[in-house]
Design a protein around this motif. Structure first.
Motif, short mmCIF file in Angstrom:
data_model
loop_
_atom_site.label_atom_id
_atom_site.label_comp_id
_atom_site.label_asym_id
_atom_site.label_seq_id
_atom_site.Cartn_x
_atom_site.Cartn_y
_atom_site.Cartn_z
N MET A 1 1.22 45.97 129.14
CA MET A 1 0.76 47.17 128.46
C MET A 1 -0.10 46.83 127.24
O MET A 1 0.31 45.57 126.49
N LYS A 2 -1.28 47.32 126.84
CA LYS A 2 -2.00 47.11 125.94
C LYS A 2 -1.67 47.67 124.65
O LYS A 2 -1.07 48.96 124.69
N ILE A 3 -1.55 46.93 123.63
CA ILE A 3 -1.45 47.73 122.22
C ILE A 3 -2.84 47.33 121.41
O ILE A 3 -3.41 46.42 121.38
N LEU A 4 -2.98 48.48 120.99
CA LEU A 4 -4.51 48.78 120.15
C LEU A 4 -3.96 48.58 118.56
O LEU A 4 -3.36 49.31 117.97
N TYR A 5 -5.00 48.11 117.98
CA TYR A 5 -5.11 48.10 116.39
C TYR A 5 -6.39 48.33 115.88
O TYR A 5 -7.56 47.87 116.49
N GLN A 6 -6.75 49.20 115.00
CA GLN A 6 -7.81 49.42 114.41
C GLN A 6 -8.05 48.73 113.18
O GLN A 6 -7.13 48.80 112.26
N LEU A 7 -8.92 47.78 112.96
CA LEU A 7 -8.99 46.65 111.95
C LEU A 7 -10.32 46.68 111.33
O LEU A 7 -11.13 47.02 112.10
N LYS A 8 -10.31 46.20 110.25
CA LYS A 8 -11.74 45.70 109.58
C LYS A 8 -11.52 44.35 109.26
O LYS A 8 -10.64 43.81 108.72
N ILE A 9 -12.47 43.59 110.13
CA ILE A 9 -12.42 42.23 110.00
C ILE A 9 -13.71 41.71 109.66
O ILE A 9 -14.75 41.94 110.16
N GLY A 10 -13.66 40.68 108.65
CA GLY A 10 -14.90 39.74 108.51
C GLY A 10 -15.29 38.83 109.48
O GLY A 10 -14.26 37.86 109.84
N ASP A 11 -16.19 38.85 110.10
CA ASP A 11 -16.51 38.31 111.38
C ASP A 11 -17.70 37.19 111.27
O ASP A 11 -18.82 37.63 111.09
N PHE A 12 -17.39 36.13 110.92
CA PHE A 12 -18.32 35.04 110.59
C PHE A 12 -19.33 34.45 111.67
O PHE A 12 -19.01 34.39 112.58
N ALA A 13 -20.69 34.58 111.32
CA ALA A 13 -21.53 34.25 112.33
C ALA A 13 -22.78 33.58 111.47
O ALA A 13 -23.47 34.49 110.71
N PRO A 14 -23.27 32.52 112.04
CA PRO A 14 -24.48 32.11 111.41
C PRO A 14 -25.77 32.59 111.62
O PRO A 14 -25.78 33.25 112.77
N SER A 15 -26.64 32.25 111.09
CA SER A 15 -28.20 32.66 111.45
C SER A 15 -29.19 32.12 111.23
O SER A 15 -28.94 31.14 110.03
N GLU A 16 -30.51 32.29 111.53
CA GLU A 16 -31.60 31.70 111.16
C GLU A 16 -32.65 32.61 110.81
O GLU A 16 -32.58 33.89 111.44
N TYR A 46 -2.42 36.32 110.44
CA TYR A 46 -2.43 37.15 109.15
C TYR A 46 -3.53 37.92 108.77
O TYR A 46 -3.69 38.70 107.99
N GLU A 47 -4.63 37.45 109.46
CA GLU A 47 -5.92 38.32 109.24
C GLU A 47 -5.77 39.80 109.66
O GLU A 47 -6.95 40.63 109.65
N PHE A 48 -4.84 40.09 110.80
CA PHE A 48 -4.53 41.03 111.35
C PHE A 48 -3.30 41.81 110.90
O PHE A 48 -2.21 41.55 111.33
N HIS A 87 -17.34 39.06 101.27
CA HIS A 87 -16.90 40.22 101.69
C HIS A 87 -16.27 40.94 100.42
O HIS A 87 -15.60 40.17 99.70
N PRO A 88 -16.40 42.18 100.27
CA PRO A 88 -15.51 42.94 99.38
C PRO A 88 -14.14 43.10 99.64
O PRO A 88 -13.98 42.81 100.73
N PRO A 89 -13.41 43.61 98.66
CA PRO A 89 -11.81 43.79 99.16
C PRO A 89 -11.72 44.80 100.19
O PRO A 89 -12.40 45.79 100.52
N LYS A 90 -10.77 44.27 101.21
CA LYS A 90 -10.46 44.96 102.55
C LYS A 90 -11.72 44.90 103.22
O LYS A 90 -11.70 45.69 104.19
N ASN A 91 -12.59 44.06 103.19
CA ASN A 91 -13.66 43.99 104.17
C ASN A 91 -14.51 45.48 104.22
O ASN A 91 -14.76 45.77 105.19
N GLU A 92 -14.61 46.18 103.29
CA GLU A 92 -15.19 47.58 103.32
C GLU A 92 -16.00 47.87 102.14
O GLU A 92 -15.41 47.68 101.25
N ILE A 93 -17.21 48.45 102.25
CA ILE A 93 -18.13 48.85 101.26
C ILE A 93 -18.05 50.44 101.48
O ILE A 93 -18.04 51.03 102.42
N ASN A 94 -17.83 50.98 100.49
CA ASN A 94 -17.70 52.59 100.37
C ASN A 94 -18.20 52.88 98.96
O ASN A 94 -18.65 52.17 98.15
N ALA A 95 -18.19 54.19 98.73
CA ALA A 95 -18.70 54.83 97.43
C ALA A 95 -18.06 54.50 96.32
O ALA A 95 -18.90 54.27 95.15
N SER A 96 -17.11 53.91 96.16
CA SER A 96 -16.39 53.31 95.00
C SER A 96 -16.73 52.18 94.68
O SER A 96 -16.57 51.62 93.46
#
Length: 396
Positions: A1-16, A46-48, A87-96
């Motif tokens: 059985m699949k368990i689903l979680y709705q999360l906000k995650i900082g996903d690190f990825a390098p770039s050039e 603990y990141e989830f 990343h901002p707190p809770k990995n989310e940018i919003n109006a506040s």
């Protein structure tokens, strides 16, 4: 059985990218690699938040399928998102909190091969300086996603315990180190001027460094120093070694010397422990005098000269072999097989009871007188010892 979680995650990825400045002084980074798929990345449990079935410090392999990251709606969700310094707190940018964390924005997001690519316009001066000084050279995505707990194997044969689906972009963060690996970074692809390429060799490996003469000189100096170190000679005892080629042999010699030194210290300690001091000499003389006296009392005429204390004790016990005390203590053990401590116990027992044994008073007195006469005659023949050490020698 699949368990689903709705999360906000900082996903690190390098770039050039290719960097350039606008007339306003903003930094434009084109072709920035934001993420890669398919790919398995590692996260701590603990990141989830509220994730069950795992300990907080347990590492989880999470798979990002290419068909999820590159879905048109997922790609479109990252166009126009804010760029932030970490990343901002809770990995989310919003109006506040937008005004506090906004440093620029990301646009023109698209798929190029295995990468999610976009263009950045960084407006904040501090963030620009951090990028230019290589303090912020990698990218980290902030997004919402559904975490599906399921075991599987990625196309590169890496096993995973969960996967992300349904990505929704929120922001892109400038970071120093990324989780995706070293595939790429925010870089400057400005080519070296034609005709001014320079090549150096470091430890046998060739490098092209453009026209940077100072760097070439520094690398050459380091290479020369390394060569000198490798050629240096090290002398250990009467042996000489080349440091660069014979470190194993040097280590073997050092280990041998260490072992020999340890053994020598042990031997010195044993010698010091067994060394005859004046106090020990007094103790030995007193002990022998007592043994000789007890032995003579138990077995008159017994030979003591030239015999060790243990031999004297064994001879006494042999002479008293039929004594009930000897039989009781040894319990059937032959005198020749008795241990030194058993011999000592029997001898002490015999010495302790010798004064209470029944005897013939007249015969004992006569024997005692005769023994005294013999001792007087012997003493008259021998010079008087001048020291305790001489007295001890004469008692053998």
């Amino acid at each position: 059985m699949k368990i689903l979680y709705q999360l906000k995650i900082g996903d690190f990825a390098p770039s050039e990218s290719s960097r350039s400045f606008t007339k306003e002084g903003y930094l434009k980074c084109v072709n920035v690699r934001l993420a890669k798929a398919p790919q398995v990345r590692q996260y701590y449990a603990y990141e989830f938040p509220s994730l069950e079935g795992f300990t907080a410090d347990q590492i989880i392999n999470v798979y990002t399928p290419a068909d999820e990251l590159f879905k048109p709606e997922s790609v479109a969700s990252f166009s126009g998102v804010d760029a932030t310094d970490y990343h901002p707190p809770k990995n989310e940018i919003n109006a506040s909190n937008w005004k506090e964390y906004h440093t620029g924005y990301c646009e023109n997001v698209r798929q190029e091969g295995d990468f999610l690519v976009g263009d950045l316009l960084i407006k904040d001066k501090n963030s620009i300086d951090l990028i230019q000084s290589n303090e912020r050279i990698e990218m980290s995505l902030g997004y919402a996603a559904v975490l599906v707990l399921e075991n599987g194997t990625a196309p590169d044969s890496t096993p995973y315990q969960a996967k992300f689906i349904n990505f929704i972009g929120n922001h892109v963060a400038l970071v120093k180190y990324g989780r995706c690996g070293g595939d790429c970074r925010i870089g400057d692809e400005k080519p070296s001027p034609k005709g001014k390429k320079m090549e150096v060799k470091v430890n046998g490996i060739r490098f092209e460094i453009g026209d940077n003469q100072a760097l070439a000189d520094a690398l050459k100096q380091q290479e020369d120093q390394l060569t000198n170190i490798k050629a240096a000679k090290l002398k250990v005892g009467d042996k000489q070694f080349t440091v660069g080629d014979e470190l194993t042999a040097v280590q073997a010699v050092v280990d041998t010397l260490h072992t020999e030194n340890t053994d020598l210290k042990q031997k010195v300690g044993d010698l010091e422990k067994n060394q005859i001091t004046p106090e020990k000499l007094d103790q030995v003389v007193a002990e022998r005098t007592s043994v000789v006296a007890d032995a003579t009392a138990l077995v008159p005429g017994i030979k003591t000269n030239g015999c060790s204390c243990e031999q004297i004790k064994r001879d006494v016990i042999t002479a008293k072999a039929g004594d009930s005390l000897v039989v009781a203590v040894l319990g059937g053990i032959a005198i020749g097989d008795a241990k030194p401590e058993q011999v000592d116990t029997v001898f002490r027992a015999l010495s302790a009871v010798k004064s209470v044994s029944p005897s013939n008073a007249v015969g004992d007195a006569l024997n005692q007188f005769q023994q005294q006469q013999v001792n007087v005659a012997k003493q008259a023949e021998q010079p008087k010892p001048s020291t305790k050490k001489e007295a001890w020698k004469q008692s053998f």
